[in-house]
Design a protein around this motif. Structure first.
Motif, PDB file in Angstrom:
ATOM      1  N   PRO A 279      -4.103   1.092  75.912  1.00 38.42           N
ATOM      2  CA  PRO A 279      -5.232   0.914  76.860  1.00 38.42           C
ATOM      3  C   PRO A 279      -5.708   2.563  77.319  1.00 38.42           C
ATOM      4  CG  PRO A 279      -3.203   0.479  77.997  1.00 38.42           C
ATOM      5  CD  PRO A 279      -2.906   0.385  76.513  1.00 38.42           C
ATOM      6  N   THR A 280      -4.801   3.683  76.909  1.00 43.74           N
ATOM      7  CA  THR A 280      -5.435   4.877  77.153  1.00 43.74           C
ATOM      8  C   THR A 280      -6.545   5.241  76.168  1.00 43.74           C
ATOM      9  OG1 THR A 280      -3.251   5.463  77.889  1.00 43.74           O
ATOM     10  CG2 THR A 280      -4.853   7.135  77.267  1.00 43.74           C
ATOM     11  N   ALA A 281      -6.267   4.759  74.891  1.00 45.89           N
ATOM     12  CA  ALA A 281      -7.132   4.884  73.635  1.00 45.89           C
ATOM     13  C   ALA A 281      -8.296   4.007  73.658  1.00 45.89           C
ATOM     14  CB  ALA A 281      -6.344   4.867  72.367  1.00 45.89           C
ATOM     15  N   GLY A 282      -8.248   2.732  74.405  1.00 39.26           N
ATOM     16  CA  GLY A 282      -9.072   1.748  74.520  1.00 39.26           C
ATOM     17  C   GLY A 282      -9.464   1.165  73.074  1.00 39.26           C
ATOM     18  N   ARG A 283      -8.362   1.054  72.316  1.00 40.62           N
ATOM     19  CA  ARG A 283      -8.442   0.448  71.071  1.00 40.62           C
ATOM     20  C   ARG A 283      -7.127   0.140  70.413  1.00 40.62           C
ATOM     21  NH1 ARG A 283     -10.045   5.756  70.644  1.00 40.62           N
ATOM     22  NH2 ARG A 283      -8.905   7.119  69.069  1.00 40.62           N
ATOM     23  N   HIS A 284      -7.138  -0.368  69.330  1.00 35.27           N
ATOM     24  CA  HIS A 284      -5.863  -0.674  68.469  1.00 35.27           C
ATOM     25  C   HIS A 284      -5.357   0.734  67.732  1.00 35.27           C
ATOM     26  CE1 HIS A 284      -6.164  -4.955  69.461  1.00 35.27           C
ATOM     27  NE2 HIS A 284      -5.136  -5.075  69.200  1.00 35.27           N
ATOM     28  N   ILE A 285      -4.072   0.948  67.992  1.00 40.52           N
ATOM     29  CA  ILE A 285      -3.604   2.084  67.113  1.00 40.52           C
ATOM     30  C   ILE A 285      -2.448   2.019  66.110  1.00 40.52           C
ATOM     31  CG2 ILE A 285      -2.510   4.469  67.397  1.00 40.52           C
ATOM     32  CD1 ILE A 285      -5.547   4.553  68.341  1.00 40.52           C
ATOM     33  N   ALA A 286      -2.637   2.352  65.105  1.00 40.05           N
ATOM     34  CA  ALA A 286      -1.569   2.187  64.041  1.00 40.05           C
ATOM     35  C   ALA A 286      -0.589   3.296  64.095  1.00 40.05           C
ATOM     36  CB  ALA A 286      -1.912   1.992  62.751  1.00 40.05           C
ATOM     37  N   THR A 287       0.754   3.378  64.099  1.00 45.76           N
ATOM     38  CA  THR A 287       1.404   4.371  64.072  1.00 45.76           C
ATOM     39  C   THR A 287       2.678   4.497  63.065  1.00 45.76           C
ATOM     40  OG1 THR A 287       3.212   3.483  65.817  1.00 45.76           O
ATOM     41  CG2 THR A 287       1.149   4.813  66.695  1.00 45.76           C
ATOM     42  N   GLU A 288       3.237   5.233  62.689  1.00 46.61           N
ATOM     43  CA  GLU A 288       4.295   5.335  61.890  1.00 46.61           C
ATOM     44  C   GLU A 288       5.287   6.487  62.049  1.00 46.61           C
ATOM     45  OE1 GLU A 288       2.399   6.150  57.883  1.00 46.61           O
ATOM     46  OE2 GLU A 288       1.340   4.215  57.983  1.00 46.61           O
ATOM     47  N   HIS A 289       5.828   6.486  63.282  1.00 49.25           N
ATOM     48  CA  HIS A 289       6.514   7.563  63.944  1.00 49.25           C
ATOM     49  C   HIS A 289       7.773   6.974  64.788  1.00 49.25           C
ATOM     50  CE1 HIS A 289       3.377   9.773  62.534  1.00 49.25           C
ATOM     51  NE2 HIS A 289       2.696   9.671  63.513  1.00 49.25           N
ATOM     52  N   TRP A 290       8.923   7.621  64.653  1.00 47.11           N
ATOM     53  CA  TRP A 290       9.983   7.106  65.255  1.00 47.11           C
ATOM     54  C   TRP A 290      10.065   6.952  66.590  1.00 47.11           C
ATOM     55  CZ3 TRP A 290      14.923   5.850  63.339  1.00 47.11           C
ATOM     56  CH2 TRP A 290      15.785   5.609  64.282  1.00 47.11           C
ATOM     57  N   GLN A 291       9.429   7.991  67.582  1.00 45.11           N
ATOM     58  CA  GLN A 291       9.214   7.932  68.911  1.00 45.11           C
ATOM     59  C   GLN A 291       8.367   6.615  69.310  1.00 45.11           C
ATOM     60  OE1 GLN A 291      11.207   9.340  71.342  1.00 45.11           O
ATOM     61  NE2 GLN A 291      10.430   7.725  72.523  1.00 45.11           N
TER      62      GLN A 291
END
Length: 389
Positions: A279-291
């Protein structure tokens, strides 16, 4: 038929975080983690660094000791895959032949290394699992030379670690400087300097056309003889189970909302395998990070326990190349401009920050020896603010 309240598929950071969060948020039902990995959950970040260098053991990279799972009444079934998921009947078939029914399932199957698609690619080692890392470390102990293909962060970390072991290491990648396409040329120049300082020979602007045992052939015809070959050429999401179950996917990732709900009421997903609405970005986000996997797992576990929680953080991670640690906070889906600012005399004695903008708004920050700017980057990205003048 076996039965569980919460079935977690996977054993990476998202899976373990989900199990812990479920308990912390009052979830009192049975929890079963099913993983194809033969080992109990472990930290992946050290595999390309301390563990590869021979400076840590299997116990050092374990995520938790067995007692931790026992104390929380978490069952972990290793060396087992879920072969079929029925989201309507709420059942899962296991490779053991058993069927488990569940109230809620969380898919946290992560990703696997993408083999390099050239003739002989099967001769290159890969690095993702503890088993992969052990095979690579054993090979490095007997090698005088190595070629690492790919200059992503895993490739850079592994190349620096191999060089630290005294292995004559060459890193081959298509960009003239490491990650020039992803992070911009200024950042790439600094990463190249980190590799140089670590004793890694960087060969940029080059592609690999063929691999044979002991030889890598480049697209200009140059052949590099080597004792060890590592392909660090990206990952592929382990989304086959979700696809066969009929869940909504986007470019191979499971589509979830900010609470980690998939398109099936009884199924959640988290981590590398997911494309989550932020919701902060206002879109779907793909990530590849541990945290980020840990954060999404916390949300999924809370959701499974009936507690409303959202994934709204700015994605971020740290990477260590030799003696140099970079920190990066960004949406990760592109930028228009990248502006580097030297700090404290600049690299290598001082620090630097690269500010990434799109349409005049900060969309990322890459920092070295500058934690204040890293914290600021998270705030600017989240607030859609311009970078400092």
């Amino acid at each position: 038929m076996d039965s569980t309240d919460l079935l977690i598929i996977g054993s990476g950071p998202g899976a373990v975080s989900a199990a812990e969060s479920y308990r912390d948020n009052g979830g009192g039902g049975r929890v079963l983690l099913v993983t194809t990995d033969p080992d109990l959950p472990y930290f992946r970040p050290p595999l390309s660094k301390d563990y590869l260098q021979g400076e840590s053991s299997a116990d050092d990279v374990a995520l938790h000791p067995q007692d931790w799972y026992t104390e929380r009444n978490l069952e972990v079934l290793t060396g087992t895959s879920v072969t079929e998921l029925d989201t309507t009947a709420k059942t899962a078939k296991l490779s053991t032949g058993e069927t488990v029914d569940f109230a809620t399932a969380i898919i946290a199957t992560g990703a696997r290394p993408a083999p390099i698609p050239v003739p002989g690619g099967e001769h290159a080692l890969l690095l993702r699992s503890f088993t992969d890392a052990t095979s690579l470390r054993d090979a490095a102990a007997k090698a005088d030379s190595a070629v690492v293909i790919g200059a992503g962060f895993i490739g850079c970390e592994a190349a620096a670690s191999l060089a630290a072991r005294g292995v004559n290491t060459t890193l081959v990648a298509p960009d003239d400087v490491p990650q020039g396409s992803r992070l911009g040329p200024d950042a790439g120049v600094r990463i190249r300097a980190m590799l140089d300082g670590s004793g890694v020979r960087y060969v940029g602007g080059a592609g690999v056309t063929d691999i044979e045992p002991g030889t890598v052939t480049l697209d200009d015809g140059v052949r590099i003889d080597t004792d060890l070959i590592l392909a660090a050429t990206g990952i592929e999401q382990n989304s086959g189970l979700a696809e066969s179950a009929g869940l909504d996917l986007d470019e191979g990732r499971i589509v979830v909302d900010e609470h980690m709900h998939t398109s099936a009421d009884s199924v959640l997903a988290a981590g590398d395998v997911a494309s989550a609405h932020n919701p902060t970005a206002g879109r779907h986000i793909a990530t590849e990070h541990w945290q980020d996997a840990v954060d999404q797992g916390e949300v999924a576990g809370a959701t499974a326990a009936g507690v409303e929680k959202s994934w709204d953080a700015v994605p971020g991670f740290w990477t260590t190349i030799g003696d140099h640690t970079l920190k990066y906070a960004a949406w990760g889906d592109g930028f228009d401009t990248a502006h580097l600012v030297e700090r404290g005399g600049g690299f290598p004695d001082g620090g630097f920050t690269v500010w990434y903008q799109r349409d005049g708004v900060t969309v990322g920050g890459l920092t070295y020896n500058n934690d204040d700017d890293y914290d600021l980057a998270e705030k600017l990205v989240a607030g859609r603010k311009s970078p400092p003048a």
